[in-house]
Design an enzyme around this catalytic site. Structure first.
Site, PDB file in Angstrom:
ATOM      1  N   HIS A 100     -14.025   1.317   1.746  1.00 44.51           N
ATOM      2  CA  HIS A 100     -13.981   2.749   2.048  1.00 44.51           C
ATOM      3  C   HIS A 100     -14.866   3.543   1.085  1.00 44.51           C
ATOM      4  O   HIS A 100     -15.314   3.018   0.059  1.00 44.51           O
ATOM      5  CB  HIS A 100     -12.544   3.273   1.924  1.00 44.51           C
ATOM      6  CG  HIS A 100     -12.018   3.256   0.527  1.00 44.51           C
ATOM      7  ND1 HIS A 100     -11.665   2.086  -0.122  1.00 44.51           N
ATOM      8  CD2 HIS A 100     -11.815   4.252  -0.371  1.00 44.51           C
ATOM      9  CE1 HIS A 100     -11.258   2.361  -1.346  1.00 44.51           C
ATOM     10  NE2 HIS A 100     -11.344   3.669  -1.532  1.00 44.51           N
ATOM     11  N   ASP A 102     -14.356   7.219  -0.933  1.00 42.55           N
ATOM     12  CA  ASP A 102     -13.186   8.045  -1.235  1.00 42.55           C
ATOM     13  C   ASP A 102     -13.201   9.387  -0.498  1.00 42.55           C
ATOM     14  O   ASP A 102     -14.222  10.086  -0.481  1.00 42.55           O
ATOM     15  CB  ASP A 102     -13.082   8.296  -2.743  1.00 42.55           C
ATOM     16  CG  ASP A 102     -12.664   7.030  -3.490  1.00 42.55           C
ATOM     17  OD1 ASP A 102     -11.926   6.218  -2.910  1.00 42.55           O
ATOM     18  OD2 ASP A 102     -13.094   6.853  -4.649  1.00 42.55           O
ATOM     19  N   HIS A 114     -16.551   0.964  -1.504  1.00 41.68           N
ATOM     20  CA  HIS A 114     -16.016   0.043  -2.505  1.00 41.68           C
ATOM     21  C   HIS A 114     -14.737  -0.616  -2.002  1.00 41.68           C
ATOM     22  O   HIS A 114     -14.111  -0.156  -1.030  1.00 41.68           O
ATOM     23  CB  HIS A 114     -15.797   0.741  -3.847  1.00 41.68           C
ATOM     24  CG  HIS A 114     -14.842   1.882  -3.797  1.00 41.68           C
ATOM     25  ND1 HIS A 114     -15.177   3.123  -3.304  1.00 41.68           N
ATOM     26  CD2 HIS A 114     -13.536   1.986  -4.173  1.00 41.68           C
ATOM     27  CE1 HIS A 114     -14.142   3.924  -3.375  1.00 41.68           C
ATOM     28  NE2 HIS A 114     -13.125   3.266  -3.891  1.00 41.68           N
ATOM     29  N   ARG A 151      -8.011   7.066 -12.340  1.00 46.34           N
ATOM     30  CA  ARG A 151      -9.136   7.510 -11.496  1.00 46.34           C
ATOM     31  C   ARG A 151      -9.205   9.024 -11.398  1.00 46.34           C
ATOM     32  O   ARG A 151      -8.196   9.675 -11.118  1.00 46.34           O
ATOM     33  CB  ARG A 151      -9.006   6.926 -10.088  1.00 46.34           C
ATOM     34  CG  ARG A 151     -10.263   7.148  -9.251  1.00 46.34           C
ATOM     35  CD  ARG A 151     -10.108   6.607  -7.841  1.00 46.34           C
ATOM     36  NE  ARG A 151      -9.868   7.681  -6.902  1.00 46.34           N
ATOM     37  CZ  ARG A 151      -9.547   7.505  -5.631  1.00 46.34           C
ATOM     38  NH1 ARG A 151      -9.415   6.280  -5.135  1.00 46.34           N
ATOM     39  NH2 ARG A 151      -9.353   8.531  -4.837  1.00 46.34           N
TER      40      ARG A 151
HETATM   41  C1  SIN Z   1     -10.020   2.560  -5.521  1.00 46.58           C
HETATM   42  O1  SIN Z   1     -10.307   2.255  -4.366  1.00 46.58           O
HETATM   43  O2  SIN Z   1     -10.107   3.711  -5.940  1.00 46.58           O
HETATM   44  C2  SIN Z   1      -9.522   1.500  -6.495  1.00 46.58           C
HETATM   45  C3  SIN Z   1     -10.478   0.398  -6.699  1.00 46.58           C
HETATM   46  C4  SIN Z   1      -9.902  -0.659  -7.604  1.00 46.58           C
HETATM   47  O3  SIN Z   1      -8.715  -0.607  -7.952  1.00 46.58           O
HETATM   48  O4  SIN Z   1     -10.639  -1.586  -7.983  1.00 46.58           O
END
Ligand code: SIN
Length: 294
Positions: free
Chosen positions: A115, A117, A270, A285
């Site tokens: 996805h 974000d 990602h 995050r």
């Molecule tokens: C995310 O998608 O924000 C998390 C990615 C991760 O935990 O590696």
């Protein structure tokens, strides 16, 4: 703590080292908790546009520094899952598989599907910064796929077919399925559901700063191509999902202690590769607000 602007701060000595990978670079020697002057900031900004994912090594910094540095790039999102905000720092979403007294301390399955974000909002995210707090001894990698390369490698006939198409993105698309697998995922309140009404996005977007085109559909959030019959929409999305994450577009990040990873959601998708259940993983995050895609 990092300050918002620091025009007279001394220059920091740091290196930008490109990875031996399709995308990404590491930044060695910069301390994001120290004031960063405009010249250094411009270098970081340029490196981010060129490499799309930057790994700032060895950032032994407090959450407030992480937030202040993130804010240099734009206003920050507050994630809809307020249950997993860091106490006293609502701009930080805790990403973690850890449970304390039987309760999850963070979003344990963040990123299980590819996805970008916040693509489910009218103004998806510019970029996100993920800071390692506690890492497992194995697993826990994060993968990044370059959607400019994915667009450029598409067959010209397919490029022509999809340019100008729009797709729906929905936060709720996979929510109940994930909740069935992970019952600790909170039941969303009506107020939370109202915050994540689906958004319509271009299937191919243009990066607002570099002008490069990128594919902008994801298996996590994209539900349908607007105006196509369901079977055609599913077939086309399936083809694009498979193409967009081919190994030749992907950098796999193996986390080191105190890494702070900053990626461009306008250029990349990602994926969290997964952590063995018995091992603890915790990251913080921040998510920077972006513009309306075009
Ligand atoms: C995310 O998608 O924000 C998390 C990615 C991760 O935990 O590696």
């Amino acid at each position: 703590m990092a300050v918002a602007t620091a025009p007279t701060a001394p220059t920091q000595t740091f290196e930008v080292r490109r990875f031996d990978a399709p995308v990404g670079a590491e930044i060695i020697g910069l301390d994001i908790s120290k004031p960063i002057n405009e010249v250094d900031f411009a270098r970081i900004h340029r490196a981010h546009l060129d490499h799309h994912v930057l790994v700032f090594r060895d950032q032994r910094v407090a959450p407030a520094d992480h937030v202040a540095f993130s804010r240099r790039f734009g206003p920050l999102e507050i994630h809809v899952l307020h249950q997993f905000q860091l106490q006293g720092q609502p701009e930080i979403l805790i990403v973690s598989n850890i449970k304390e007294k039987g309760e999850p301390i963070g979003l344990g399955d963040a990123g299980v599907y590819w996805h970008s974000d916040i693509s489910y909002k009218d103004k998806p995210s510019l970029g996100s910064l993920l800071h390692a707090q506690e890492l497992p001894s194995e697993g826990g990698d994060t993968l990044f796929a370059d959607q400019h390369l994915a667009w450029e490698a598409l067959d010209p006939a397919l490029q022509k077919r999809i340019l100008g198409l729009k797709a729906e993105h929905s936060y709720l698309a996979k929510y109940e399925e994930l909740r069935a697998r992970n019952p600790w995922r909170p039941k969303l309140s009506q107020a939370q559901i109202d915050q994540v009404a689906p958004a319509i996005q271009p299937v191919v977007r243009t990066h607002p700063e570099t002008g490069r085109k990128a594919l902008f559909v994801s298996e996590h959030f994209t539900t349908r191509i607007v105006g196509l019959p369901q079977d055609e929409s599913e077939a086309l999305l399936g083809e694009l999902f498979a193409h967009s994450v081919k190994p030749e577009f992907v950098y796999r990040h193996q986390w080191a202690p105190h890494d702070l990873v900053f990626w461009d959601n306008r250029s990349l998708m990602h994926l969290a590769a997964g952590t063995p259940d018995a091992l603890r993983r915790k990251l913080y995050r921040t998510t920077i607000q972006g513009d309306t895609p075009f």
